[in-house]
Scaffold this active site. Structure first.
Site, short mmCIF file in Angstrom:
data_model
loop_
_atom_site.label_atom_id
_atom_site.label_comp_id
_atom_site.label_asym_id
_atom_site.label_seq_id
_atom_site.Cartn_x
_atom_site.Cartn_y
_atom_site.Cartn_z
N SER A 187 0.83 -1.20 0.00
CA SER A 187 0.00 0.00 0.00
C SER A 187 0.87 1.25 0.00
O SER A 187 1.95 1.27 0.60
CB SER A 187 -0.90 0.00 1.23
OG SER A 187 -1.57 1.24 1.37
N CYS A 215 43.37 15.12 26.12
CA CYS A 215 43.08 13.69 25.95
C CYS A 215 43.82 12.85 26.98
O CYS A 215 43.57 11.64 27.11
CB CYS A 215 43.44 13.24 24.54
SG CYS A 215 45.22 13.17 24.20
N ASP A 267 32.73 17.07 14.61
CA ASP A 267 32.83 18.41 14.02
C ASP A 267 33.92 18.51 12.97
O ASP A 267 33.78 19.23 11.98
CB ASP A 267 33.02 19.47 15.12
CG ASP A 267 34.14 19.14 16.09
OD1 ASP A 267 34.86 18.13 15.88
OD2 ASP A 267 34.29 19.89 17.08
N ASP A 297 25.49 22.85 15.80
CA ASP A 297 26.93 22.76 16.09
C ASP A 297 27.13 22.81 17.61
O ASP A 297 26.85 23.83 18.24
CB ASP A 297 27.70 23.89 15.41
CG ASP A 297 29.18 23.89 15.79
OD1 ASP A 297 29.71 22.79 16.05
OD2 ASP A 297 29.78 24.97 15.84
#
Length: 722
Positions: free
Chosen positions: A301, A581, A517, A413
């Site tokens: 359908s 980090c 990003d 962003d």
């Protein structure tokens, strides 16, 4: 605006033939009825609406409080090809008397059914203007021929998608008489899912059934290959019996072959099977809730490939009846449904999944556009159609005043400092931008994202922009397939294992894409910037942190664990400064905005930052901008720090050149212009001779992260074939 002459009301005849077309026409009818100062509405009911075997669906029109002016019994029973032709002939015999009595200014006809062809033929020959809903679409059966035949008879066209609009233009229809409005049923669909649904599920499926634990099956005969479509229906029922889930089966429409399909249902005992409910008709409001919360919809359908996409419900489209239609990623096509096993495999693949909501066929604002379009019709214009033969107009945008909306994306962003949302056009123009400080907690951040996106999507209507989807650029490691932020650095707190796709898609009823990003910056360059037409290039984005993206052979590289192009964490020193980090000597530890701010604060604490022409107020925070300013004004220590940062970035670029050998390096972000010359010097001094000729340029794009997020939406192709 109102051009239909002498300030009199426009007399509109809406003719509905079956339950499917009424679901599209009803929202328009309600809109017309709500403006009695502009319109007079006459409703004509014919076709399968008036047949008991198909649910006597004219009653739902009465329940909606519409006065039915005329009921026309036009169906010749037999459910074969000859009966369809005889039904068209019977309608052609009966309609002239009705139209002579009503004398409408315009008749609204929907779709591609044989009954609609009789309506359009009668109106055209009696010099009544015709407004055709859903022209220009492609499905894949005899319906295409009927739909396009009605298009040639119609004077005005309301289409649902940009492709349908282009098809109408290619068919030589006058572009000034085409309105891209979206599907009217979406005006109801997009506000329906949050309503009470459990009582509806219990009524139609069973007391013990939960959402996502049942199937809705809706399959019609294919009139160009009836024998095969009956066999396919038999295989579908066998697969559903084997799959062993509760299933609601709707009876097929009245096309040739439907009687044989009903016989197949009864032969297999579907009406008495404990797992099945077989029904002739479900009211549209309730049908919406059933498909919105189903584990899967199966059949051929058009509602499966059109309306169901608004909820992200998985769909299995069987055979060729709808194969030409535009679909969301929730639709899995099984073109050659020639074995029970193939259909069963598709059920295992699709059942219980949840896909992004799709708005390919509408954004919920179709009826206001259609009403405004009706008011603009000038009854003083010549009735005779004019065809616009090639060359045709290209890429002309018109809104409801014949300047259709600009196809756009909602771009988000998520940076270390700010949260920005923008409406971005297909050409990369930022139509409107919104900015707020990025909250520190997950709950506040999600709440603000949803609030800003809802506001922007609402504003897009006023700005004449049609939002196709949402693209999100965020810091951190991202799984773009699932729309999940896997891990983020300390720049964005509480941002690990975060599903961004689901809450935004559920709120806006739009498909959502998410990526890192740096990757988004590369996508922006590929679509709008220096990377356009370049097969292999690298983008480095310099801002609060350092990121990047790699385009190799025209494709974005994500890597096996979505960690590719973490270019800011290329190590350029064994014992350099500590990076966010946790490691030491990364490019980001030297060249990021945070690194420069750290060095600026050290100089300021030593009273070695300020030179003549500079000042920092007592309460003012020292930033990377102060360091850059000091370097420009001749501060030797500041100059040395900036050059060291540029050298670190240059060494990272040399490593990139030696590893993937791109033909272009694009430096993006606020610090790019301060680093580019140093980077070029390092390449000439340190790189192998064979890569020293690489082009290094500064991006011309003002908002690469936003443009990249938008490009994920604007470039996405949703067609899936199994």
């Amino acid at each position: 605006m109102e051009k239909h002459g002498n300030n009199r009301k426009l007399r509109v005849c809406v003719a509905t033939c079956n339950r499917a077309d009424y679901s599209k026409l009803a929202p328009i009818m309600f809109g017309i009825k709500a403006e009695p100062q502009f319109f007079e509405l006459d409703v004509v009911v014919l076709g399968s609406h008036l047949i008991d075997d198909y649910g006597n669906t004219y009653r739902m029109i009465e329940q909606d409080d519409f006065d039915i002016h005329t009921r026309l019994h036009t169906i010749v029973r037999g459910e074969d090809e000859a009966a369809m032709v005889e039904s068209v002939g019977l309608a052609l015999v009966k309609l002239p008397d009705v139209l002579n009595r009503l004398k409408p200014d315009i008749m609204i006809v929907h779709g591609d059914r044989f009954d609609a062809l009789a309506l359009a033929t009668s109106a055209a020959l009696m010099n009544i203007r015709i407004l055709h809903i859903e022209g220009g679409e492609v499905s894949g059966t005899i319906d295409d021929s009927i739909r396009h035949a009605i298009t040639k008879l119609a004077h005005y066209h309301v289409c649902c998608t940009r492709s349908a609009e282009q098809h109408l233009i290619s068919m030589c229809e006058d572009h000034d008489r085409i309105l891209l409005a979206g599907c009217p049923s979406y005006d109801k669909l997009l506000s329906a899912k949050n309503k009470d649904y459990m009582s509806i599920i219990r009524m139609w499926i069973g007391e013990d059934v939960k959402p996502k634990e049942y199937i809705v099956a809706l399959q019609h005969p294919v009139t160009t290959d009836i024998k095969h479509s009956i066999k396919m229906f038999e295989l579908t029922l066998d697969a559903l019996i084997s799959f062993n889930k509760r299933t609601l089966v709707l009876f097929p429409n009245i096309d040739a072959g439907s009687k044989e399909m009903v016989r197949v249902m009864r032969k297999k005992g579907i009406e008495h099977h404990p797992n099945f409910r077989a029904v002739k008709h479900v009211p549209f409001d309730q049908f919406i809730q059933l498909v919105a919360h189903a584990g899967c919809v199966i059949g051929n359908s058009s509602c499966g490939v059109r309306e169901v996409g608004a909820f992200g419900t998985p769909v299995i489209n069987l055979g060729t009846r709808q194969i030409g239609r535009e679909t969301g990623e929730n639709v899995l096509h099984v073109r050659n449904a020639d074995t029970q096993d193939k259909i069963l495999q598709a059920l295992h693949l699709q059942f219980g999944k949840q896909y992004p909501c799709s708005k390919i066929y509408g954004d919920g604002n179709a009826v206001p556009r259609i009403l405004k379009f009706l008011k603009s019709i000038d009854l003083g214009e010549p009735l005779q159609k004019k065809f616009c033969f090639p060359p045709v107009k290209e890429n002309i945008s018109q809104d409801i005043d014949h300047i259709l909306e600009t196809q756009s994306a909602l771009a988000v962003d998520l940076g270390g400092t700010n949260l920005r949302v923008a409406i971005v056009s297909m050409k990369g123009e930022i139509v409107k931008k919104y900015s707020q400080l990025n909250p520190k907690t997950y709950e506040d951040r999600i709440e603000l994202i949803l609030k800003m996106c809802v506001e922007a999507a609402s504003e897009a209507v006023n700005l004449n922009c049609r939002i196709l989807g949402v693209g999100i650029s965020t810091g951190g490691r991202v799984n773009p397939r699932e729309g999940i932020v896997l891990h983020a650095t300390k720049l964005i707190q509480e941002w690990s294992s975060v599903d961004l796709r689901t809450p935004i898609s559920d709120t806006l009823h739009l498909p959502v894409w998410v990526d890192n990003d740096g990757n988004c910056a590369a996508l922006a360059e590929r679509k709008f910037g220096h990377g356009k037409g370049v097969e292999n290039f690298v983008t480095l984005i310099t801002g609060t942190g350092i990121g990047g993206g790699i385009i190799h052979q025209n494709e974005l590289i994500h890597g096996s664990s979505f960690c590719a192009a973490e270019l800011g964490h290329i190590m350029v020193a064994l014992d350099g400064p500590e990076c966010l980090c946790g490691s030491h000597g990364c490019i980001e530890a030297y060249a990021s905005g945070i690194a420069l701010q750290r060095e600026a604060k050290k100089l300021h604490d030593e009273d070695s930052l300020l030179v003549e022409g500079m000042s920092v107020k007592k309460e003012e925070t020292v930033t990377a901008a102060h360091l850059i300013q000091a370097a420009k004004l001749g501060n030797p220590k500041a100059e040395h720090i900036v050059r060291t940062a540029g050298t670190a970035l240059g060494l990272g670029v040399v490593n990139i050149l030696h590893t993937i050998n791109p033909s272009l390096v694009i430096l993006s972000g606020v610090l790019a212009s301060h680093y580019v010359n140093v980077v070029k010097d390092v390449i000439h001094q340190r790189a192998l001779f064979s890569v020293q000729t690489v082009d290094v340029v500064v991006s011309d794009l003002v908002d690469p992260a936003l443009l990249g997020a938008a490009s994920m939406v604007l470039d996405y192709t949703t067609r899936r074939v199994y």
